[in-house]
Design a protein around this motif. Structure first.
Motif, PDB file in Angstrom:
ATOM      1  N   PRO A   1       0.812  -1.221   0.000  1.00 10.37           N
ATOM      2  CA  PRO A   1       0.000   0.000   0.000  1.00 10.37           C
ATOM      3  C   PRO A   1       0.845   1.270   0.000  1.00 10.37           C
ATOM      4  O   PRO A   1       0.491   2.256  -0.638  1.00 10.37           O
TER       5      PRO A   1
ATOM      6  N   LEU B   1       0.817   4.265  -2.695  1.00  8.12           N
ATOM      7  CA  LEU B   1       0.568   5.651  -2.296  1.00  8.12           C
ATOM      8  C   LEU B   1       1.629   6.583  -2.863  1.00  8.12           C
ATOM      9  O   LEU B   1       1.303   7.650  -3.412  1.00  8.12           O
TER      10      LEU B   1
ATOM     11  N   VAL C   1      -5.960   4.613  -3.733  1.00 11.97           N
ATOM     12  CA  VAL C   1      -5.394   3.779  -2.671  1.00 11.97           C
ATOM     13  C   VAL C   1      -6.483   2.944  -2.009  1.00 11.97           C
ATOM     14  O   VAL C   1      -6.305   1.736  -1.778  1.00 11.97           O
TER      15      VAL C   1
ATOM     16  N   ALA D   1      -5.489  -0.714  -3.157  1.00 11.44           N
ATOM     17  CA  ALA D   1      -4.749  -1.334  -2.053  1.00 11.44           C
ATOM     18  C   ALA D   1      -5.673  -2.037  -1.062  1.00 11.44           C
ATOM     19  O   ALA D   1      -5.304  -3.069  -0.502  1.00 11.44           O
TER      20      ALA D   1
END
Length: 234
Positions: free
Chosen positions: A42, A46, A138, A142
């Motif tokens: 993640p 990002l 995200v 993610a």
């Protein structure tokens, strides 16, 4: 004095059946779509999305292939510092501002989130350099949330096809979330962005190779006989 009329909510130009058929076709061509940014966590996602503003995914990937083996955690990015980060991302537009944001973001993640990427919108948008679109990417990619990150490709496709007409990205985002069937919402962001990138292109859309040509409401379709799609339309 009469009360002002309530603004009518935006509506799709397509029927529910047409919208369902549109995404069924996009899914059949690309069952498991994902971002073209390269990442393995993640946090890497990002950073990559933050770097991708006004830059291509290809350009970001070239930079992060050198950066991530050296620094791919908030602690390592913070240790690099702004001056240490800049050489890795100097080929990306606005790299000075992005370097400052990415390093400040790393410090904030360490100080307020234990070095982990938060999973809620408010915390993500509080990070330096992170806006609504980045937070949506995200959350979706993610963490599997059914969010819709509207970039220039999705904005164009949504207005051109009539799927979700809107004057600004937030109008388009809100309408897309309302009209896309729940079963397609998680992957819809990727289907639409890839369709806009490779088929429904800005200057000359490739309408003859478009899998949803007959559903699309675009009046100025490029000429040519429709042919079976030989690659994922998204």
């Amino acid at each position: 004095m009469p009360a002002p009329k309530a603004k009518r909510p935006a509506r799709s130009k397509l029927s529910r059946a047409e919208i369902a058929e549109m995404f069924a076709r996009l899914k059949s061509l690309n069952p498991k779509p994902t971002t073209e940014l390269e990442f393995s966590s993640p946090y890497e996602l990002l950073v990559a999305v933050t770097l991708s503003a006004q830059a291509t995914d290809v350009g970001v990937n070239k930079a992060t292939r050198k950066l991530f083996p050296v620094a791919n955690t908030p602690a390592r990015i913070a240790a690099l510092g702004v001056d240490g980060l800049k050489p890795y991302i100097a080929t990306i537009g606005l790299f000075n501002t992005k370097a400052a944001n990415v390093v400040a973001m790393a410090h904030q993640l360490i100080e307020h989130h234990g070095g982990e990427v938060p999973r809620d919108r408010a915390s993500l948008e509080a990070l330096p350099g992170v806006g609504r679109k980045t937070a949506n990417v995200v959350l979706n990619t993610a963490f599997g949330e059914p969010t819709m990150a509207v970039d220039t490709h999705i904005f164009r496709v949504s207005n051109r096809t009539g799927l979700a007409p809107g004057k600004n990205v937030r109008e388009v985002e809100d309408l897309l979330v309302r009209v896309i069937p729940a079963e397609y919402l998680h992957d819809a962001h990727h289907w639409l962005i890839l369709h806009g990138r490779y088929v429904c292109k800005a200057r000359v859309p490739d309408c003859p190779h478009c899998a949803i040509r007959d559903i699309c409401r675009y009046r100025d379709k490029t000429p040519g006989e429709p042919v079976p799609a030989t690659r994922a339309a998204g």
